[in-house]
Scaffold this motif. Structure first.
Motif, PDB file in Angstrom:
ATOM      1  N   ASP A 127      39.608 -11.303  64.866  1.00 17.26           N
ATOM      2  CA  ASP A 127      40.135 -12.664  64.760  1.00 17.26           C
ATOM      3  C   ASP A 127      39.158 -13.620  65.434  1.00 17.26           C
ATOM      4  N   PRO A 128      38.838 -14.753  64.814  1.00 16.10           N
ATOM      5  CA  PRO A 128      37.945 -15.721  65.471  1.00 16.10           C
ATOM      6  C   PRO A 128      38.585 -16.395  66.674  1.00 16.10           C
ATOM      7  N   ASN A 129      39.931 -16.453  66.699  1.00 17.96           N
ATOM      8  CA  ASN A 129      40.661 -17.024  67.832  1.00 17.96           C
ATOM      9  C   ASN A 129      41.591 -15.956  68.393  1.00 17.96           C
ATOM     10  N   VAL A 130      41.270 -15.506  69.591  1.00 17.67           N
ATOM     11  CA  VAL A 130      41.979 -14.372  70.196  1.00 17.67           C
ATOM     12  C   VAL A 130      42.994 -14.878  71.205  1.00 17.67           C
ATOM     13  N   ASN A 131      44.220 -14.382  71.098  1.00 16.32           N
ATOM     14  CA  ASN A 131      45.264 -14.697  72.069  1.00 16.32           C
ATOM     15  C   ASN A 131      45.854 -13.386  72.583  1.00 16.32           C
ATOM     16  N   LEU A 132      45.671 -13.146  73.876  1.00 14.81           N
ATOM     17  CA  LEU A 132      46.176 -11.927  74.498  1.00 14.81           C
ATOM     18  C   LEU A 132      47.156 -12.286  75.607  1.00 14.81           C
ATOM     19  N   GLU A 149      35.400 -18.031  67.852  1.00 17.38           N
ATOM     20  CA  GLU A 149      35.500 -19.411  68.331  1.00 17.38           C
ATOM     21  C   GLU A 149      35.999 -19.500  69.766  1.00 17.38           C
ATOM     22  N   GLY A 150      36.865 -18.585  70.185  1.00 15.13           N
ATOM     23  CA  GLY A 150      37.361 -18.643  71.556  1.00 15.13           C
ATOM     24  C   GLY A 150      38.494 -17.668  71.783  1.00 15.13           C
ATOM     25  N   VAL A 167      30.687  -9.213  68.939  1.00 19.10           N
ATOM     26  CA  VAL A 167      31.135 -10.565  68.596  1.00 19.10           C
ATOM     27  C   VAL A 167      29.936 -11.448  68.268  1.00 19.10           C
ATOM     28  N   GLN A 168      30.059 -12.214  67.203  1.00 20.71           N
ATOM     29  CA  GLN A 168      29.083 -13.244  66.863  1.00 20.71           C
ATOM     30  C   GLN A 168      29.793 -14.593  66.855  1.00 20.71           C
ATOM     31  N   LEU A 169      29.181 -15.565  67.489  1.00 23.59           N
ATOM     32  CA  LEU A 169      29.821 -16.875  67.616  1.00 23.59           C
ATOM     33  C   LEU A 169      29.746 -17.655  66.315  1.00 23.59           C
ATOM     34  N   HIS A 170      30.827 -18.391  66.044  1.00 28.72           N
ATOM     35  CA  HIS A 170      30.890 -19.238  64.856  1.00 28.72           C
ATOM     36  C   HIS A 170      29.928 -20.404  64.986  1.00 28.72           C
ATOM     37  N   GLN A 171      29.860 -20.984  66.193  1.00 20.13           N
ATOM     38  CA  GLN A 171      28.924 -22.055  66.476  1.00 20.13           C
ATOM     39  C   GLN A 171      28.087 -21.659  67.694  1.00 20.13           C
ATOM     40  N   THR A 213      20.291 -12.598  79.814  1.00 16.10           N
ATOM     41  CA  THR A 213      18.984 -13.093  79.431  1.00 16.10           C
ATOM     42  C   THR A 213      18.908 -14.586  79.720  1.00 16.10           C
ATOM     43  N   THR A 214      17.742 -15.134  79.553  1.00 17.93           N
ATOM     44  CA  THR A 214      17.545 -16.548  79.910  1.00 17.93           C
ATOM     45  C   THR A 214      17.879 -17.495  78.760  1.00 17.93           C
ATOM     46  N   ALA A 215      18.141 -16.964  77.579  1.00 18.81           N
ATOM     47  CA  ALA A 215      18.458 -17.824  76.436  1.00 18.81           C
ATOM     48  C   ALA A 215      19.519 -17.146  75.577  1.00 18.81           C
ATOM     49  N   GLY A 216      20.344 -17.978  74.961  1.00 20.35           N
ATOM     50  CA  GLY A 216      21.391 -17.454  74.098  1.00 20.35           C
ATOM     51  C   GLY A 216      22.520 -18.445  73.955  1.00 20.35           C
ATOM     52  N   PRO A 217      23.556 -18.096  73.225  1.00 19.78           N
ATOM     53  CA  PRO A 217      24.688 -19.014  73.017  1.00 19.78           C
ATOM     54  C   PRO A 217      25.432 -19.281  74.317  1.00 19.78           C
ATOM     55  N   VAL A 218      26.018 -20.460  74.422  1.00 16.50           N
ATOM     56  CA  VAL A 218      26.749 -20.882  75.621  1.00 16.50           C
ATOM     57  C   VAL A 218      28.225 -20.553  75.453  1.00 16.50           C
TER      58      VAL A 218
END
Length: 235
Positions: A127-132, A149-150, A167-171, A213-218
């Motif tokens: 699921d792109p939006n996970v609720n646990l 997404e979150g 996991v791969q980020l949508h944005q 690492t020093t670079a990547g998605p936030v």
């Protein structure tokens, strides 16, 4: 099944104690709210002891000591002294004694080891939006998503391991919100993630394992930890 029988019996006995205490059948009369807090703290203590969640175990004892300081003859210790000692003890014990998670999971799907003779419940979430929302249990969750997404994660009186390695980020950015109370939670995240930590820590413990690492998605990690432990593992 054993856990259901235990907690069912525990609350039945608690109801009997509540009634008999108000009827004056005990040697001393205990206020109803004091009794409620005592029952809740004992429940937290038993759960924490069973799963070796040191922070909630120590703090449940600390609050019991504050409530019953006069009968125990420790009124000389002010509440903040007890809570401060509990914080130091929980950190030390959490380092020395880990929750009872003795298992290995291989990506081919094979298990080895156990969870103190009980396998923690596990599930995969796509699921792109996970609720646990996890309570009074020990669980493993594997998050699989190509457009993540979150996530909103709430854990109380339990233990959880949550894997974000597939996991791969949508944005370019995502947000994970945590609400951890009286629990031990471990997050496994890709080392390429640049985590921005904004978690309110209230008598808890937050640790980081590994180096990103020093670079990547936030990814923004926000929320609160109350009388619990949060460990972030870069993998």
């Amino acid at each position: 099944m054993k856990q259901r029988w235990f907690w069912g019996t525990f609350f039945l006995v608690s109801a009997i104690i509540l009634i008999t205490s108000q009827l004056g059948l005990f040697g001393a009369h205990i206020g109803i709210w004091t009794l409620f807090f005592t029952i809740a703290l004992i429940a937290i203590f038993v759960t924490s002891l069973r799963h070796l969640i040191m922070s909630s175990l120590v703090f449940s004892l600390a609050f019991l000591a504050i409530i019953y300081a006069k009968p125990l003859g420790i009124t000389v210790l002010v509440p903040w002294t007890i809570l401060g000692a509990a914080l130091l003890l929980s950190i030390g014990l959490s380092i020395l004694i880990h929750p009872r998670w003795y298992y290995r999971y291989h990506h081919h799907g094979n298990w080895a080891g156990n969870f103190d003779h009980e396998r923690p419940s596990s599930a995969t979430i796509n699921d792109p939006n996970v609720n646990l929302d996890l309570s009074m249990s020990n669980t493993i969750r594997y998050i699989h998503s190509t457009d993540f997404e979150g996530a909103n994660i709430h854990v109380s009186m339990g233990g959880a391991k949550i894997y974000f390695d597939d996991v791969q980020l949508h944005q370019a950015e995502a947000t994970i919100a945590v609400d951890i109370s009286l629990s031990s939670v471990e997050l496994y995240v890709p080392k390429t993630w640049q985590l921005h930590l904004n978690v309110n820590n209230s008598l808890g413990d937050i640790q980081t394992q590994g180096t990103p690492t020093t670079a990547g998605p936030v990814v923004y990690l926000q929320g609160r930890v109350s009388l619990g432990q949060l460990t972030i593992n870069y993998i």
